[in-house]
Design an enzyme around this catalytic site. Structure first.
Site: not given
Ligand SMILES: Cc1ncc(C[n+]2csc(CCOP(=O)(O)OP(=O)(O)O)c2C)c(N)n1
Ligand SMILES: [Mg+2]
Length: 721
Positions: A451, A521
């Site tokens: 990322e 999540h």
């Protein structure tokens, strides 16, 4: 001095094998000039006229040699704090350096915002760097990618008055290289390896220079890395040109960087130059190396001081006499003293200008021009949020050739030939589906699974005038990029006093209510990002808003974190027909979802439909008339709308999905308390998730996240207050 630098450059480039006597003298002048500035800064710091000092002492030969092999204003530079001699040779003046040391308003690199030696010059293509070790490497990678893109697509450099492109000048030549440098200790950062990965894979024209002085503050090189030699560790990266040189020898350094640059300019790949330098002084003036280095070690290192070595050589080869050298050194010292006097007399920055350049001064995303009307689509069928985000990306990529989309799994298929047989992936949520097929693999491509790599490269693209619209696959995994977002992307404009900007868009699926999303999540956490100045934060609750706000995000000139609630992607209640290719919504304008007289709910994202359910029941079951404001953007946010509604209803609940404590609602509630106290008939309430993580088992998830029932109960309690 400028004449001397350019003559060194011309003569050195003319004969790359050995320096002439004249060239050696010019190089010596530059090295001593650099050292004189360091010494002057040290004196000023001791006199408390400056506030920090870190020197180039011991690195001068490597850096003068390197700069002479490169082209100022043509090549691009992402240096680090030791690179004074590099920047001096490229054309930054001693006065400019000292203006930064005293923190003057006229410091051209930062206007008194950055410490000394945090280089920046638009004219010379030196991009403002932070103090964070190694994060500049990813910017260099993105910068090289953008340079390649513009040389293949020169038409993309065209400007338009209609969006950020009006303020993002594009410069490219087709053969530029990108220099980036770091200390050997900083090679331990993950971003170092992430940068090498992409530069090698894409054969990018980046020169990575490791300036190895054997220490990272007090940590010696053998502790930083196995075996103590970075060249050995990187040797198996494909496509690289490698050179390991004596960085105290300007000739060897020049030749290494010249060969590296030739390799990069030929398009063969990146280069890795490992220069062995020494540290003539302690790490910085805040450090004292006598506390961790023996006297014998320091004395042995001092024998490798590049200035002493070149001085000895100039005498031995009878190029200059001792007296002539002393006279030259005296002259340089006087020149620097005069520059320091000038800097000390310079105006200081104005307190009234502190907030200037936190955001774009040119293009205000709240301005009315971003409020465009929707047009009736040929197809009136309502589309989901996922559809309308995807459509917006298609529209904007058609309109603006500077947009690139990258991230994990965003391409349809990296192996293009597969697309003859298969449908394509286009993101784990399919939000980027079809983009690679329509716009090609140069504009839409998968990143490595890293990322920081995504966001760091985006910054490099953006400083070259491109518009990266990148995806972080899940909000839960944004944290490796946090350093890039917080310390680089958001602050670049402010720290360079407006010289550089980074109008990238980061799209991020966020949030829970997934039934089984669990800890990794389901995360929220938007207030962590609204706490970062310089970053716009957008959080739409429905398909139409997502379309219009994403368009504004792409066209504006600020970095934007665009949060997309996963649970809302394909809901039926929030659909809308396609609003046309120019539909935009300005930032900072709340939407009244439901008008009401008794109580205000301030909310956003997935809590908009849940609040609406609660409000409908409050009406039916308790005859309470609730007004709901959907903020739509969290930074900036629509204070006027909140204030108007609270003045009308006198009761307010701030509702969000993120955890209650230190959440976004705390800020809104505090401001309401401070500024609207006299309009309130009841204390401000907040509703948020429990102060814990989101669990996998649905009965736990339901209890942890706020539900319509929770909101309804608060409405009833508030009304009775
Ligand atoms: C990400 C980050 N962590 C820690 C620091 C504090 N720090 C500044 S310089 C430095 C050592 C760097 O050593 P090296 O990379 O060898 O460069 P040198 O200063 O020796 O040239 C450290 C730990 C920082 N600036 N950035
Ligand atoms: Mg070091």
């Amino acid at each position: 001095m400028e004449a001397a630098i350019s003559s060194a450059r011309e003569t050195v480039s003319a004969d790359s094998n050995h320096f002439s006597s004249r060239q050696l003298v010019e190089i010596y002048r530059l090295m001593v000039l650099s050292r004189c500035i360091d010494d002057r800064e040290i004196m000023l710091k001791r006199q408390q006229k400056t506030f920090f000092q870190i020197s180039c002492a011991g690195h001068e030969a490597l850096l003068v040699g390197a700069a002479l092999a490169l082209r100022p204003g043509h090549d691009w530079f992402f240096p680090y704090y030791r690179d004074r001699a590099l920047c001096l040779t490229l054309g930054v003046t001693p006065t400019e350096m000292l203006l930064q040391a005293v923190g003057a308003a006229t410091d051209p690199a930062s206007g008194g915002r950055q410490m000394p030696t945090h280089w920046s010059s638009r004219e010379l293509n030196i991009v403002s760097t932070s103090s964070a070790t190694a994060s500049q490497l990813l910017h260099a990678v993105g910068c090289a990618e953008a340079g390649r893109y513009f040389s293949l697509h020169p038409e993309a450099a065209a400007s338009t008055p209609d969006d950020y492109r009006a303020f993002r000048e594009v410069k490219f030549h087709g053969d530029e290289v990108v220099w980036t440098s770091l200390g050997e200790g900083s090679t331990s950062q993950g971003e170092f390896w992430e940068a090498l990965n992409t530069a090698a894979n894409r054969k990018l024209p980046v020169i990575f220079c490791v300036e190895d002085n054997g220490y990272a503050i007090s940590t010696p090189v053998e502790v930083s890395m196995p075996g103590g030699n970075i060249s050995r560790l990187v040797a198996n990266f494909p496509n690289f040109y490698f050179a390991e040189v004596d960085g105290t020898d300007p000739e060897a350094s020049f030749r290494a960087v010249q060969s590296a640059a030739a390799y990069c300019r030929a398009g063969l790949g990146p280069a890795f130059v490992h220069g062995h330098c020494m540290r003539a002084y302690s790490h910085s003036l805040s450090d004292d190396d006598r506390h961790y280095r023996t006297q014998a070690e320091r004395e042995a290192d001092a024998l490798r001081d590049p200035i002493t070595r070149l001085r000895t050589r100039l005498i031995a080869e009878e190029i200059l006499t001792e007296e002539e050298l002393t006279a030259l050194e005296h002259l340089l010292d006087q020149e620097v003293a005069a520059a320091a006097e000038h800097a000390l007399a310079a105006p200081l920055p104005l307190v009234s200008e502190i907030t200037k350049n936190v955001y774009s001064e040119d293009l205000d995303p709240t301005r009315a021009a971003f409020a465009t009307e929707r047009v009736d689509a040929a197809d009136p069928k309502p589309k989901t949020m996922a559809d309308l985000i995807n459509t917006c990306l298609h529209d904007e990529m058609r309109r603006d050739p500077r947009i690139v989309v990258f991230g994990e799994d965003v391409a349809d298929a990296s192996r293009e030939e597969a697309l003859n047989e298969v449908k394509g992936k286009g993101g784990v949520f399919k939000l980027t589906a079809g983009l690679q097929t329509e716009f090609g693999s140069e504009r839409v491509f998968n990143s490595p699974l890293a990322e920081a790599n995504i966001v760091g490269r985006a910054l490099g693209y953006a400083v070259r005038g491109m518009k990266p619209v990148v995806e972080v696959q899940f909000f839960d995994y944004i944290w490796p990029a946090m350093h890039q977002i917080h310390n680089e992307l958001s602050v670049l404009r402010w720290r360079s006093n407006g010289a550089w900007g980074c109008p990238a868009v980061i799209r991020v699926p966020i949030g829970g209510y997934l039934t089984g999303g669990s800890i990794y999540h389901s995360q929220s956490g938007e207030s962590i990002f609204t706490h970062i100045p310089g970053l716009r934060v957008v959080f739409p609750s429905n398909a139409l808003d997502a379309n219009g706000l994403l368009r504004t995000a792409i066209r504006c000139d600020d970095p934007v974190l665009f949060l997309e609630h996963k649970r809302l992607y394909r809901e039926t209640h929030d659909r809308a027909p396609y609003p046309g290719p120019d539909f935009a919504i300005p930032f900072g304008k709340a939407r009244t979802v439901r008008a009401g007289a008794d109580l205000t709910i301030v909310t956003y994202g997935a809590l908009v439909p849940r609040s609406l359910q609660a409000a409908e029941r409050a009406r039916r079951e308790h005859n309470i008339d609730v007004e709901i404001l959907d903020l739509r953007t969290l930074n900036p946010y629509d204070w006027e709308a909140i204030a108007a509604s609270v003045r009308k209803t006198s009761r307010v609940i701030v509702v969000h999905e993120d955890m209650l404590s230190w959440g976004y609602g705390a800020e809104i509630a505090a401001r309401i308390g401070e500024e609207l106290f006299h309009s309130l008939d009841a204390p401000v309430r907040r509703i948020g998730a429990m102060d814990t993580f989101v669990a996998y088992q649905p009965i736990l998830e339901d209890a942890i996240l706020p539900q319509p029932e929770t909101i309804l109960k608060a409405i009833v309690d508030m009304k009775a207050y």
